[in-house]
Design a protein around this motif. Structure first.
Motif, PDB file in Angstrom:
ATOM      1  N   VAL A 148     -12.196   7.642  10.402  1.00  0.00           N
ATOM      2  CA  VAL A 148     -11.792   8.590  11.283  1.00  0.00           C
ATOM      3  C   VAL A 148     -10.844   7.906  12.432  1.00  0.00           C
ATOM      4  N   SER A 149     -11.438   6.867  12.777  1.00  0.00           N
ATOM      5  CA  SER A 149     -10.651   6.102  13.953  1.00  0.00           C
ATOM      6  C   SER A 149      -9.357   5.627  13.393  1.00  0.00           C
ATOM      7  N   GLU A 150      -9.422   5.022  12.358  1.00  0.00           N
ATOM      8  CA  GLU A 150      -8.183   4.663  11.645  1.00  0.00           C
ATOM      9  C   GLU A 150      -7.170   5.803  11.275  1.00  0.00           C
ATOM     10  N   ILE A 151      -7.545   6.840  11.047  1.00  0.00           N
ATOM     11  CA  ILE A 151      -6.726   7.911  10.445  1.00  0.00           C
ATOM     12  C   ILE A 151      -6.019   8.447  11.833  1.00  0.00           C
ATOM     13  N   ASP A 152      -7.087   8.313  13.192  1.00  0.00           N
ATOM     14  CA  ASP A 152      -6.384   8.784  14.162  1.00  0.00           C
ATOM     15  C   ASP A 152      -5.206   7.992  14.829  1.00  0.00           C
ATOM     16  N   LYS A 153      -5.149   6.742  14.358  1.00  0.00           N
ATOM     17  CA  LYS A 153      -4.127   5.902  14.825  1.00  0.00           C
ATOM     18  C   LYS A 153      -2.823   6.366  14.480  1.00  0.00           C
ATOM     19  N   PRO A 154      -1.698   5.856  15.129  1.00  0.00           N
ATOM     20  CA  PRO A 154      -0.303   6.133  14.854  1.00  0.00           C
ATOM     21  C   PRO A 154       0.173   5.624  13.488  1.00  0.00           C
ATOM     22  N   LEU A 155      -0.369   4.380  13.052  1.00  0.00           N
ATOM     23  CA  LEU A 155       0.102   4.012  11.735  1.00  0.00           C
ATOM     24  C   LEU A 155      -1.224   3.942  10.793  1.00  0.00           C
ATOM     25  N   LEU A 156      -1.307   4.748   9.766  1.00  0.00           N
ATOM     26  CA  LEU A 156      -2.314   4.514   8.869  1.00  0.00           C
ATOM     27  C   LEU A 156      -1.905   3.800   7.456  1.00  0.00           C
ATOM     28  N   LYS A 157      -2.953   2.807   7.386  1.00  0.00           N
ATOM     29  CA  LYS A 157      -2.703   1.958   6.093  1.00  0.00           C
ATOM     30  C   LYS A 157      -3.734   2.218   4.936  1.00  0.00           C
ATOM     31  N   PRO A 158      -3.489   3.275   4.409  1.00  0.00           N
ATOM     32  CA  PRO A 158      -4.387   3.875   3.232  1.00  0.00           C
ATOM     33  C   PRO A 158      -4.490   3.079   1.828  1.00  0.00           C
ATOM     34  N   PHE A 159      -5.559   3.393   1.365  1.00  0.00           N
ATOM     35  CA  PHE A 159      -5.580   2.533  -0.256  1.00  0.00           C
ATOM     36  C   PHE A 159      -6.541   3.436  -0.993  1.00  0.00           C
ATOM     37  N   MET A 160      -6.136   3.363  -2.471  1.00  0.00           N
ATOM     38  CA  MET A 160      -7.364   3.868  -3.004  1.00  0.00           C
ATOM     39  C   MET A 160      -8.135   2.866  -4.100  1.00  0.00           C
ATOM     40  N   ALA A 161      -9.289   3.058  -4.409  1.00  0.00           N
ATOM     41  CA  ALA A 161      -9.968   2.035  -5.161  1.00  0.00           C
ATOM     42  C   ALA A 161     -10.811   2.858  -6.505  1.00  0.00           C
ATOM     43  N   LEU A 162     -10.900   2.108  -7.513  1.00  0.00           N
ATOM     44  CA  LEU A 162     -11.516   2.920  -8.504  1.00  0.00           C
ATOM     45  C   LEU A 162     -12.558   1.741  -9.053  1.00  0.00           C
ATOM     46  N   ALA A 163     -13.793   2.056  -9.341  1.00  0.00           N
ATOM     47  CA  ALA A 163     -14.723   1.151  -9.803  1.00  0.00           C
ATOM     48  C   ALA A 163     -15.343   1.969 -10.996  1.00  0.00           C
ATOM     49  N   ILE A 164     -15.309   1.189 -12.129  1.00  0.00           N
ATOM     50  CA  ILE A 164     -16.277   1.575 -13.469  1.00  0.00           C
ATOM     51  C   ILE A 164     -17.135   0.490 -13.894  1.00  0.00           C
ATOM     52  N   ALA A 165     -18.490   0.834 -13.821  1.00  0.00           N
ATOM     53  CA  ALA A 165     -19.424   0.036 -14.226  1.00  0.00           C
ATOM     54  C   ALA A 165     -19.665  -0.078 -15.624  1.00  0.00           C
ATOM     55  N   LEU A 166     -18.849  -1.125 -16.083  1.00  0.00           N
ATOM     56  CA  LEU A 166     -18.969  -1.740 -17.526  1.00  0.00           C
ATOM     57  C   LEU A 166     -19.650  -2.841 -17.729  1.00  0.00           C
ATOM     58  N   ASP A 167     -19.579  -3.338 -19.153  1.00  0.00           N
ATOM     59  CA  ASP A 167     -20.453  -4.817 -18.899  1.00  0.00           C
ATOM     60  C   ASP A 167     -19.860  -5.661 -18.164  1.00  0.00           C
ATOM     61  N   ASP A 168     -18.541  -6.032 -18.090  1.00  0.00           N
ATOM     62  CA  ASP A 168     -17.899  -6.411 -16.992  1.00  0.00           C
ATOM     63  C   ASP A 168     -17.332  -5.480 -15.991  1.00  0.00           C
ATOM     64  N   PRO A 169     -17.839  -5.276 -14.852  1.00  0.00           N
ATOM     65  CA  PRO A 169     -17.657  -4.011 -14.217  1.00  0.00           C
ATOM     66  C   PRO A 169     -15.969  -4.318 -13.630  1.00  0.00           C
ATOM     67  N   VAL A 170     -15.483  -3.207 -13.475  1.00  0.00           N
ATOM     68  CA  VAL A 170     -14.219  -3.089 -12.958  1.00  0.00           C
ATOM     69  C   VAL A 170     -14.180  -2.619 -11.607  1.00  0.00           C
ATOM     70  N   ALA A 171     -13.537  -3.373 -10.599  1.00  0.00           N
ATOM     71  CA  ALA A 171     -13.250  -2.976  -9.188  1.00  0.00           C
ATOM     72  C   ALA A 171     -12.086  -2.995  -8.920  1.00  0.00           C
ATOM     73  N   VAL A 172     -11.006  -2.223  -8.830  1.00  0.00           N
ATOM     74  CA  VAL A 172      -9.648  -2.560  -8.562  1.00  0.00           C
ATOM     75  C   VAL A 172      -9.354  -1.561  -7.238  1.00  0.00           C
ATOM     76  N   TRP A 173      -8.344  -2.051  -6.650  1.00  0.00           N
ATOM     77  CA  TRP A 173      -7.643  -1.176  -5.499  1.00  0.00           C
ATOM     78  C   TRP A 173      -6.133  -1.264  -5.207  1.00  0.00           C
ATOM     79  N   THR A 174      -5.527  -0.521  -5.142  1.00  0.00           N
ATOM     80  CA  THR A 174      -4.015  -0.164  -5.180  1.00  0.00           C
ATOM     81  C   THR A 174      -3.129  -0.973  -4.143  1.00  0.00           C
TER      82      THR A 174
END
Length: 190
Positions: free
Chosen positions: A9-35
């Motif tokens: 919430v604190s970051e959203i209230d700032k004048p400059l927002l630096k958002p990202f999206m992340a996706l995680a899939i629990a496979l045998d070799d787990p995938v955790a990536v972000w944009t």
């Protein structure tokens, strides 16, 4: 902004927002990536930046209790991951979508929120030569609960899930056994 962590919430209230999206899939070799690019650490995981912009389908909140699935698309995934995606993708794996914001230096996670959690149901890979576009579809547990269970309690089914377990080994023979029930008054003749 309901249910958002105070740091986000604190970051959203700032004048400059630096958002990202992340996706995680629990496979045998787990995938955790972000944009973004580089590596981030949050939720006790190391997230690999794929540098691409992605999209998330609308995540519906049904007031009528209707369950829906969600699809996420990650663009510009390096083509070196082509075989990993194809070899590992399996239905039913845990699938999570996160949204977050970075701090002023663009290096540290200021706050994150788990948007959606379900199971992986589909994936589609579009190969553009040097990069891939990967779209993964998932379903919430509520959708799974509407499906009938198709499992059959047989020895073969039990061996697939628990090799060596003998609980259903004699199950087919049980139907052939005559059971003699006791009577209140027993006769001497058989």
């Amino acid at each position: 902004m309901r249910d958002l962590p105070p740091a986000l919430v604190s970051e959203i209230d700032k004048p400059l927002l630096k958002p990202f999206m992340a996706l995680a899939i629990a496979l045998d070799d787990p995938v955790a990536v972000w944009t973004g690019t580089g590596t981030l650490i949050f939720d006790d995981r190391e997230w690999i930046g794929i540098g691409g912009v992605g999209s998330i389908d609308v995540i519906n909140e049904g007031t009528d209790g209707a369950a829906t699935g969600v699809r996420a698309t990650l663009n510009q995934v390096p083509s070196e991951f082509r075989d990993d995606v194809a070899d590992q993708a399996q239905r039913g794996a845990l699938y999570e979508l996160w949204v977050g914001a970075l701090n002023e230096s663009w290096q540290q996670v200021a706050g994150v929120k788990l948007l959606w959690k379900g199971t992986l149901q589909s994936y589609e890979v579009m190969d553009a030569g040097e990069t891939l576009t990967v779209t993964v579809g998932g379903e919430s547990r509520a959708i799974d609960q509407r499906r009938p269970s198709i499992k059959v309690n047989t020895n073969e089914w039990q061996q697939r899930r628990f090799p060596g377990d003998r609980v259903f080994e004699y199950a087919p023979r049980v139907t052939e056994i005559n059971v003699m029930w006791a009577k209140a008054k027993q006769d001497a003749t058989v």
